[in-house]
Every structure is written in C-alpha cells, then in structure tokens.
Motif scaffolding. Structure first.
Motif, PDB file in Angstrom:
ATOM      1  N   GLU A 157       0.821  -1.208   0.000  1.00  0.00           N
ATOM      2  CA  GLU A 157       0.000   0.000   0.000  1.00  0.00           C
ATOM      3  C   GLU A 157       0.854   1.257   0.000  1.00  0.00           C
ATOM      4  O   GLU A 157       1.752   1.430   0.819  1.00  0.00           O
ATOM      5  N   GLY A 158       0.595   2.139  -0.942  1.00  0.00           N
ATOM      6  CA  GLY A 158       1.334   3.379  -1.094  1.00  0.00           C
ATOM      7  C   GLY A 158       2.413   3.329  -2.150  1.00  0.00           C
ATOM      8  O   GLY A 158       2.943   4.359  -2.564  1.00  0.00           O
ATOM      9  N   GLY A 159       2.773   2.117  -2.606  1.00  0.00           N
ATOM     10  CA  GLY A 159       3.782   1.985  -3.636  1.00  0.00           C
ATOM     11  C   GLY A 159       5.183   2.265  -3.124  1.00  0.00           C
ATOM     12  O   GLY A 159       5.435   2.388  -1.922  1.00  0.00           O
ATOM     13  N   ALA A 160       6.121   2.389  -4.055  1.00  0.00           N
ATOM     14  CA  ALA A 160       7.523   2.606  -3.694  1.00  0.00           C
ATOM     15  C   ALA A 160       7.730   3.931  -2.973  1.00  0.00           C
ATOM     16  O   ALA A 160       8.644   4.071  -2.158  1.00  0.00           O
ATOM     17  N   GLY A 161       6.872   4.909  -3.240  1.00  0.00           N
ATOM     18  CA  GLY A 161       7.016   6.218  -2.613  1.00  0.00           C
ATOM     19  C   GLY A 161       6.798   6.218  -1.120  1.00  0.00           C
ATOM     20  O   GLY A 161       7.200   7.154  -0.420  1.00  0.00           O
ATOM     21  N   THR A 162       6.153   5.165  -0.592  1.00  0.00           N
ATOM     22  CA  THR A 162       5.893   5.108   0.841  1.00  0.00           C
ATOM     23  C   THR A 162       7.179   5.048   1.639  1.00  0.00           C
ATOM     24  O   THR A 162       7.277   5.591   2.739  1.00  0.00           O
ATOM     25  N   PHE A 163       8.201   4.390   1.098  1.00  0.00           N
ATOM     26  CA  PHE A 163       9.507   4.319   1.750  1.00  0.00           C
ATOM     27  C   PHE A 163      10.490   5.167   0.945  1.00  0.00           C
ATOM     28  O   PHE A 163      11.384   4.653   0.281  1.00  0.00           O
ATOM     29  N   SER A 164      10.273   6.470   0.982  1.00  0.00           N
ATOM     30  CA  SER A 164      11.107   7.403   0.237  1.00  0.00           C
ATOM     31  C   SER A 164      11.144   8.704   1.019  1.00  0.00           C
ATOM     32  O   SER A 164      10.744   8.762   2.183  1.00  0.00           O
ATOM     33  N   ASP A 165      11.571   9.756   0.384  1.00  0.00           N
ATOM     34  CA  ASP A 165      11.553  11.070   1.013  1.00  0.00           C
ATOM     35  C   ASP A 165      10.140  11.666   0.983  1.00  0.00           C
ATOM     36  O   ASP A 165       9.854  12.610   1.702  1.00  0.00           O
ATOM     37  N   GLY A 166       9.276  11.108   0.150  1.00  0.00           N
ATOM     38  CA  GLY A 166       7.926  11.668   0.038  1.00  0.00           C
ATOM     39  C   GLY A 166       7.910  13.012  -0.660  1.00  0.00           C
ATOM     40  O   GLY A 166       7.098  13.888  -0.335  1.00  0.00           O
ATOM     41  N   LYS A 167       8.804  13.184  -1.640  1.00  0.00           N
ATOM     42  CA  LYS A 167       8.839  14.455  -2.375  1.00  0.00           C
ATOM     43  C   LYS A 167       7.558  14.646  -3.183  1.00  0.00           C
ATOM     44  O   LYS A 167       7.077  13.730  -3.838  1.00  0.00           O
ATOM     45  N   LEU A 168       7.058  15.877  -3.166  1.00  0.00           N
ATOM     46  CA  LEU A 168       5.848  16.194  -3.916  1.00  0.00           C
ATOM     47  C   LEU A 168       6.126  17.257  -4.967  1.00  0.00           C
ATOM     48  O   LEU A 168       5.217  17.965  -5.396  1.00  0.00           O
ATOM     49  N   GLY A 336      18.468  12.069   5.606  1.00  0.00           N
ATOM     50  CA  GLY A 336      17.792  10.791   5.396  1.00  0.00           C
ATOM     51  C   GLY A 336      18.716   9.598   5.542  1.00  0.00           C
ATOM     52  O   GLY A 336      19.823   9.697   6.083  1.00  0.00           O
ATOM     53  N   VAL A 337      18.250   8.462   5.043  1.00  0.00           N
ATOM     54  CA  VAL A 337      19.013   7.217   5.121  1.00  0.00           C
ATOM     55  C   VAL A 337      18.930   6.490   3.786  1.00  0.00           C
ATOM     56  O   VAL A 337      18.009   6.710   2.997  1.00  0.00           O
ATOM     57  N   VAL A 338      19.907   5.621   3.549  1.00  0.00           N
ATOM     58  CA  VAL A 338      19.879   4.726   2.393  1.00  0.00           C
ATOM     59  C   VAL A 338      19.246   3.422   2.849  1.00  0.00           C
ATOM     60  O   VAL A 338      19.594   2.891   3.912  1.00  0.00           O
ATOM     61  N   ASN A 351      17.892   2.552  -2.177  1.00  0.00           N
ATOM     62  CA  ASN A 351      17.009   3.695  -2.398  1.00  0.00           C
ATOM     63  C   ASN A 351      17.238   4.664  -1.250  1.00  0.00           C
ATOM     64  O   ASN A 351      17.896   4.340  -0.266  1.00  0.00           O
ATOM     65  N   GLY A 352      16.680   5.849  -1.348  1.00  0.00           N
ATOM     66  CA  GLY A 352      16.804   6.843  -0.295  1.00  0.00           C
ATOM     67  C   GLY A 352      15.479   7.090   0.396  1.00  0.00           C
ATOM     68  O   GLY A 352      14.417   6.984  -0.218  1.00  0.00           O
ATOM     69  N   MET A 353      15.519   7.428   1.680  1.00  0.00           N
ATOM     70  CA  MET A 353      14.309   7.662   2.461  1.00  0.00           C
ATOM     71  C   MET A 353      14.575   8.739   3.501  1.00  0.00           C
ATOM     72  O   MET A 353      15.665   8.819   4.070  1.00  0.00           O
ATOM     73  N   SER A 354      13.578   9.573   3.753  1.00  0.00           N
ATOM     74  CA  SER A 354      13.655  10.570   4.825  1.00  0.00           C
ATOM     75  C   SER A 354      12.350  10.572   5.604  1.00  0.00           C
ATOM     76  O   SER A 354      11.278  10.310   5.047  1.00  0.00           O
TER      77      SER A 354
END
Length: 536
Positions: A157-168, A336-338, A351-354
């Motif tokens: 749920e939410g796709g790959a963007g769920t575990f990312s920086d959430g950039k809009l 963020g973190v890798v 991938n990157g996540m914040s």
C-alpha cells in the motif's frame, strides 16, 4: 475572483505574518481592506549566501478587487478566477461490473479515489500488504530477516514512494497537482505542502496519508483487497473480459493497471498475453552519502542551521563528453538514510528515504547515468528489465550474499582501489554493508561518466568530492524499463478496456506526476462510462 501577487519578498528573519502588510503596501490599500491572505507558493532564494530571502506568491481577497486592479499597474499583481475543479460529462455506456484498479501507489490510489468520489465504487487489488503490516515486514527485512517478494519497499500500500523522502515536487504544469496536494493535506499531510516550493511529507506522515485515502475510498463504496496479486488478464476479440487474482476469476471490462516500475513478473505476464510493450531508457548508478552539515553549509553559508531553514538539498546534472551520457542526482534525501529496496530474492537494490523532520546525520542521493536500448543485450522489450536484474544480482554477490550492500569511499572509487575503513561518513544502509570496489559492479561507461561528474559536482558544491563520502550500490529503479503503449484514449493499443498508467506504465516520474496520470485515466473512464452498472 481573487487578486494574485507574485514575488513578495521576505527577509529570512521577517515573520510570515508580515506578508499581509507587504500586500497592503503593494496594493496601496489599508490593511483592513484585506479579508484573507493565502500562500500559493513559498520558495527559498539562496543565490546570495549572505542575504537569503523567501519569495512568495499569494492570493488576496478583498471587497474591492476590481477597483484595486484598475488602480494598481504592476505586472506582479493580477486578477484571476479561482481555480475550480474540472467538471465532467459522465458517459452513458454501462459496464456489467465496476472498474478494477491494480496497484495502490499514487497512480492507482488517486485513480481509485477519483472514481470513488464520482460514484463508481472501484475494486482495488494490491499484491502487497496494507501500510501498517507492510511497514513491519520491511522493518524485519532491514533487521536481517527474510525478504518478502510480494510485500517490500517496492510493493504494498502506497507503492515505492511510501519508503522514500515523500517528495511532492514535479516539473509538470497541471491543475490536477493542486487537487492531489489538497487531498493529501485533507488526509493528514501538513498544510504547507499546498504552497511550499519543494514540498515533501516524509515516509512517516505519508504512511498515515495513504491509509486515510484508502479509508475514504472504502467509505465511498469502494473495496480494497490486499495480498491480492494480478496473475492473468483474459481477453476476447481484443477486449478485456476478466482477470485472475489469487486464482479467482473476476469479471472485468475496465482495468486500470497501475503496477509500479518494479512489477517484473507482471510485465512478463502482459508480454506473454500479447500486450504491446516497448523498452525504455532509464538510469543506473550508486547512492552517495555526505554529512548533512556539509550540504547545509555549502547551500546556505552562515545561515546554515537557521530555524527557518530546513535541511538543504541539491540537484546536480552533468553531461559526459567522453561517454556522451547524462549524469544526474536523483531522489535526493536531506537528513535521510539509504535503505534496502530489493523486491526479488538474491538481489541488492538501494534507495533513499527521509522522515518528515529530515533530522538524520547524513544527506544522500543517487548519482545515476543514463542507459538505453543500445546498452541492453537481446531484442525483447523486457531486455532493460533483465539488464537491471543482472547488476542487482552482482550487487548481491559483492555485498556478501546476505542482502548487505557493497560500499566504497568516494576517494577509493575515484582511484579504483578497495578500502576497508570509514572516514567522515558512516553508511546508513541496513541490514549491513561490505567494503568492495564498486568499479567492478557497474559498466565502465557508467563508472567513467560518474567519475567525471563527481569532479564537476565538487566544483558546484564545495566538499561534494570529499574522499570520505560513502558510495552504496546499487541504484537501478530510477524509472520503469518498459512502456506499456497506449492510445489517445489512454487505453492499451493491444486490448480495449486496459488502461496502463503511472510510473509502471512509463508515463510518470514521481509521486505527483504518477497521481496526475492516475487522475487523467480515471477522468477518461468517467467520460466514457456511466456509474450505473448492469450487474449491480
């Protein structure tokens, strides 16, 4: 009507409340004549490090709007109609069953939301888990547990963007962007995303937003099924008539296919079923980590750490004259973190996540190099996908075959030697890392172009080429390696009733652009079909 004022400037130490006074002066009216001020866009101007400013676009409501416009002759002041949501003329063709949406990334989620709001009661199927269960599954994997190929950083749920920086952020100009940001704010995202120049929500808040949007779809009559994988599509005379999900045949005449850029088994199924696919260029490379403090000082100078400034970001591009390839930063994550982002067994993907606060010690970004069909062996439209698989499997081998990531100091990478100790940066990747020579991981034209780019980037951001910066392999999921070709009606050119959309279909490149594409597809379906179904 409303008055829009562009280019209102605040000094970094001036409060936002000062906008109302500045607007009154700009319009040459008493401040009490202003009923309301709304921020439309806020951006930071850090070109002069000694004098950082905030630039605003605002809307002003007043009872004297037309009179004010006649009096004020300023190109930054205009009278505009309020942005209204598009209206639709609903189609008359009736379906036997409700539309089906596959995938709950931004494209599928917003397609389903639009259909639900218009009374179409969509059925939504998602191969992965709901966001809460998925988060637990991912955390276990990062902690050294097993990879779940159906629910991971890519699927769920939410796709790959769920575990990312959430950039809009997005480069597209489309009124649907405002619709999306408004819906996300109403679902729990900070109100600031509706006006910030570089909005982001972070993975922690995005999870809550996704769940809230799902609950709205259900409340409006939609149905959402998790752990439900699309296994086959059935067609007759060029038209879709059913799909197979977890072994169950579901009658289906309209299918929105929002599968994301990593659903390789679904691509293989579609190809087998005769859906026309074409290979597409993308980019591969490595993640680089620097101390966030270094990036802040490089971007903001003496104002680094100012309470009005958040963690600084960057966007870098370079064209290699030697290799004739573009090199660029991708998915930059301040503070963020890798993260481990594999979706297939015995592969390593980074991938990157914040989180929303962006308070982690390191800044990270992918530094990637463009690759295209000339680089992929074979002649199948899926050859770019196989190209990705090859290097992800090699990264797994170099990382020690336990999902640890292969890492290297930037200085060692540039000198083509394997080091064994850290200097200024500690890698953030979990479950672990292993020192290796990343020159052995990627094609020479990729590593060669990257080495040129790092030297150029160091001139643009002082310290970017620091010896102790850490590189982590491998970044391969920058975009889909295929495009599911569609016609002007946004249907697959192969099967009537099949609507590919979003990043996985090759028509988007981020959360907002994918959501926009999902809305476009939903609108086409609304314009063609009635929300009254023969079978319901």
């Amino acid at each position: 009507m409303t008055i829009r004022i562009n280019n209102l400037i605040l000094d970094i130490n001036e409060p936002v409340e000062e906008l109302k006074n500045k607007a009154a002066k700009k319009l040459r009216i008493p401040i009490e004549d202003i009923k309301e001020v709304r921020i439309i866009k806020e951006s930071i101007d850090a070109r002069k490090k000694a004098s950082i400013k905030f630039n605003y676009c605002i809307e002003v409501d007043s009872d004297k709007e037309e009179a004010i416009i006649r009096k004020v002759k300023d190109r930054d002041v205009v009278l505009e109609d309020r942005l209204e949501e598009s209206s639709y003329v609903m189609g008359e063709e009736r379906l036997h069953k409700r539309p089906v949406v596959v995938g709950t990334g931004p494209a599928g989620l917003f397609a389903a939301l639009k259909l639900a709001r218009e009374g179409y009661s969509p059925l939504v199927v998602e191969r992965g888990e709901n966001v809460d269960d998925r988060s637990k599954t991912v955390e276990r994997f990062w902690g050294g547990g097993e990879l779940n190929p159906e629910s991971n950083v890519q699927f769920g749920e939410g796709g790959a963007g769920t575990f990312s920086d959430g950039k809009l952020t997005t480069r597209i100009k489309d009124k649907r962007c405002s619709y999306i940001l408004r819906a996300m704010a109403d679902a729990g995202a900070p109100e600031e995303i509706t006006y910030m120049g570089k909005p982001h929500v972070g993975t922690d808040i995005l999870k809550k937003v996704v769940a809230s949007l799902r609950n709205e779809i259900i409340a409006l009559g939609g149905e959402v099924r998790f752990n439900s994988k699309l296994e086959k599509i059935n067609k007759k005379d060029g038209k879709l008539y059913s799909i197979i999900v977890n072994g169950e045949e579901i009658p289906c005449e309209v299918l929105i296919l929002a599968i994301g850029h990593s659903s390789r088994d679904t691509y293989e199924m579609l190809y087998k079923e005769g859906v026309f696919l074409e290979e597409k260029a993308f980019a591969i490379g490595l993640r680089v980590e620097h101390p966030q403090e270094l990036i802040d000082k490089a971007q903001y100078g003496s104002f680094a750490g100012h309470p009005r400034l958040k963690a600084a970001d960057y966007r870098l591009t370079y064209t290699s004259p030697t290799f004739n390839r573009g090199v660029y930063s991708f998915c930059m994550c301040p503070g963020g973190v890798v993260v481990a982002a594999a979706s297939e067994k015995n592969t390593v993907v980074s991938n990157g996540m914040s989180y929303h606060a962006r308070e982690e010690e390191n800044a990270n970004s992918a530094i990637v190099v463009t690759v295209s069909s000339e680089d992929f062996p074979g002649n199948s439209p899926l050859r770019g996908m196989e190209f990705q698989r090859h290097y992800e499997a090699l990264a797994y081998k170099l990382g020690g075959e336990d999902y640890s990531a292969p890492v290297q100091l930037l200085g060692d990478f540039l000198e083509d030697k394997t080091g064994s100790k850290l200097l200024t940066v500690k890698p953030s990747y979990k479950p672990g890392y292993r020192f290796t020579n990343l020159n052995n991981l990627l094609p020479s034209y990729v590593t060669g172009a990257m080495k040129e780019a790092f030297k150029d980037f160091d001139r643009k951001i002082k310290g970017f080429g620091d010896y102790g910066a850490v590189l982590t392999g491998i970044e391969t999921r920058t975009s889909a390696p295929v495009r599911i070709t569609r016609n002007e009606a946004l249907e697959s050119i192969s099967i009537s009733g099949l609507f590919p959309c979003g990043e996985g279909a090759g028509y988007a490149g981020g959360i907002i652009s994918a959501a926009v594409d999902g809305l476009k597809v939903a609108e086409r379906i609304i314009e063609k079909y009635s929300n009254k179904f023969i079978g319901l």
